[in-house]
Design an enzyme around this catalytic site. Sequence first.
Site, PDB file in Angstrom:
ATOM      1  N   ASP A  12       1.187  -9.673  -1.833  1.00 13.54           N
ATOM      2  CA  ASP A  12       2.392  -8.687  -1.754  1.00 13.54           C
ATOM      3  C   ASP A  12       3.951  -9.679  -2.199  1.00 13.54           C
ATOM      4  O   ASP A  12       4.966  -9.177  -2.629  1.00 13.54           O
ATOM      5  CB  ASP A  12       2.356  -7.852  -0.713  1.00 13.54           C
ATOM      6  CG  ASP A  12       1.392  -7.692  -0.433  1.00 13.54           C
ATOM      7  OD1 ASP A  12       0.923  -6.955  -1.641  1.00 13.54           O
ATOM      8  OD2 ASP A  12       1.517  -6.747   0.995  1.00 13.54           O
ATOM      9  N   CYS A  33      -6.077   2.189  -4.901  1.00 11.68           N
ATOM     10  CA  CYS A  33      -5.234   3.322  -3.967  1.00 11.68           C
ATOM     11  C   CYS A  33      -6.348   3.919  -3.657  1.00 11.68           C
ATOM     12  O   CYS A  33      -6.127   4.834  -4.370  1.00 11.68           O
ATOM     13  CB  CYS A  33      -4.102   3.121  -4.060  1.00 11.68           C
ATOM     14  SG  CYS A  33      -2.809   3.532  -2.678  1.00 11.68           S
ATOM     15  N   CYS A  83       1.195  -1.176   0.292  1.00  9.09           N
ATOM     16  CA  CYS A  83      -0.133  -0.317  -0.100  1.00  9.09           C
ATOM     17  C   CYS A  83       0.729   1.174   0.116  1.00  9.09           C
ATOM     18  O   CYS A  83       0.859   2.034   0.921  1.00  9.09           O
ATOM     19  CB  CYS A  83      -1.194   0.105   1.277  1.00  9.09           C
ATOM     20  SG  CYS A  83      -2.524   1.464   1.216  1.00  9.09           S
ATOM     21  N   LYS A 119       1.196  -2.998  -4.612  1.00 15.28           N
ATOM     22  CA  LYS A 119       0.944  -3.901  -3.602  1.00 15.28           C
ATOM     23  C   LYS A 119      -0.294  -3.690  -2.819  1.00 15.28           C
ATOM     24  O   LYS A 119       0.369  -3.536  -2.277  1.00 15.28           O
ATOM     25  CB  LYS A 119       2.085  -4.750  -3.143  1.00 15.28           C
ATOM     26  CG  LYS A 119       3.083  -5.131  -3.865  1.00 15.28           C
ATOM     27  CD  LYS A 119       4.794  -5.626  -3.003  1.00 15.28           C
ATOM     28  CE  LYS A 119       5.747  -6.284  -4.085  1.00 15.28           C
ATOM     29  NZ  LYS A 119       5.166  -7.079  -5.095  1.00 15.28           N
ATOM     30  N   THR A 120      -1.614  -3.711  -4.007  1.00 12.17           N
ATOM     31  CA  THR A 120      -2.478  -3.635  -2.268  1.00 12.17           C
ATOM     32  C   THR A 120      -3.595  -4.499  -2.084  1.00 12.17           C
ATOM     33  O   THR A 120      -3.662  -5.729  -2.634  1.00 12.17           O
ATOM     34  CB  THR A 120      -3.689  -2.458  -2.989  1.00 12.17           C
ATOM     35  OG1 THR A 120      -4.170  -3.113  -4.444  1.00 12.17           O
ATOM     36  CG2 THR A 120      -2.979  -0.929  -3.650  1.00 12.17           C
ATOM     37  N   ALA A 121      -4.569  -4.664  -1.117  1.00  5.78           N
ATOM     38  CA  ALA A 121      -5.279  -5.597  -0.543  1.00  5.78           C
ATOM     39  C   ALA A 121      -6.782  -5.317  -1.897  1.00  5.78           C
ATOM     40  O   ALA A 121      -6.824  -6.289  -2.379  1.00  5.78           O
ATOM     41  CB  ALA A 121      -6.694  -5.058   0.616  1.00  5.78           C
ATOM     42  N   ALA A 122      -7.057  -4.301  -3.000  1.00  4.26           N
ATOM     43  CA  ALA A 122      -7.593  -4.571  -3.883  1.00  4.26           C
ATOM     44  C   ALA A 122      -6.950  -5.997  -4.918  1.00  4.26           C
ATOM     45  O   ALA A 122      -7.915  -6.098  -6.008  1.00  4.26           O
ATOM     46  CB  ALA A 122      -8.107  -2.972  -4.489  1.00  4.26           C
TER      47      ALA A 122
END
Length: 307
Positions: A193, A236, A63, A201-204
């Site tokens: 990640d 993001c 993130c 590199k995100t949760a989405a």
Amino acid sequence: MVIAVGLKNDYHKIPGLKRLLDDPVSPVSTIYSPDYCSKCWCNLQHFQGGHAVFTFPKQAGKCSGAAQKIMYLAHDYWTRKKIQHCTSISYATAAQALFGVPKYAASLVKVAQQRDIAVNYSLELVEVTPKHAVFTGCGDQTTTLPYKLLHVTPPMSPPACLSTSDLVSDGYLSVDKHTLQHVRYPDVFGLGDCTSTPNSKTAAAAAVQSSVVSRNVVSKLNGRQLSARYSGYGACPILTSYKGGIIAEFEYDKKICETFPFDQSKESRLCYYLQKNIFPILYWEGIVKGKWSGPAVLRKIFHPFGK
């Protein structure tokens, strides 16, 4: 086997950082660990003015937008406390742009200018002392910034259980960027990640990847061709105040992939309400439980004829 071990914070790569993070009275903190989030909030509350420095490393980790979110929220909080007149904010990033996608970078540059935030590019944090943050820039030139408050985004890397194995390339799990299957071991898949995929590199991103991996694992077990493909999607939402923010959505090669029928690079109130009320539910009840694989369906509703 499916590997999704995430990233760890490499505090040791910055001399002096861990000691000051663990010091309860130091003005040094980070929101990138649950161990220091409460300390970060206390530091923001007790800040009485002076120079506040926020950093971002060369090797981006989980993130990356969060490094700016906390800065903009801090600015808004200090404005509400009426101490902005005696406060200066610097953002020191090792990158050459505020964001990896030009459309959103341009918007964030305007946000920083409106808030009188000094953005310093190509500066990598290499040491932290009780009063100064030391950076290296172009040509290994050293720059030292004094601070009254310091928020650090630490360098990150996969944990040793992965980085010391023969599954990695350049420290990350080597997978095909579309199928997420390991490039050498066909019975291994990866997501999140820790993989080598060149996406944010995100949760989405992990939510979409989990759907791709689950479908391809089933295909592999049944001897079928791997048909599910990951497009590099990442999202993001960047809060720029307690009133709004921008919502960055993109795929591989910095291709814009917005869900809503308006320009998401412009600050909107919707971003704040999504972040505050919707995304926590979506995370805990959707992503964590495997019930959410991204906004593709919503995108088709808002853009029935494509974009």
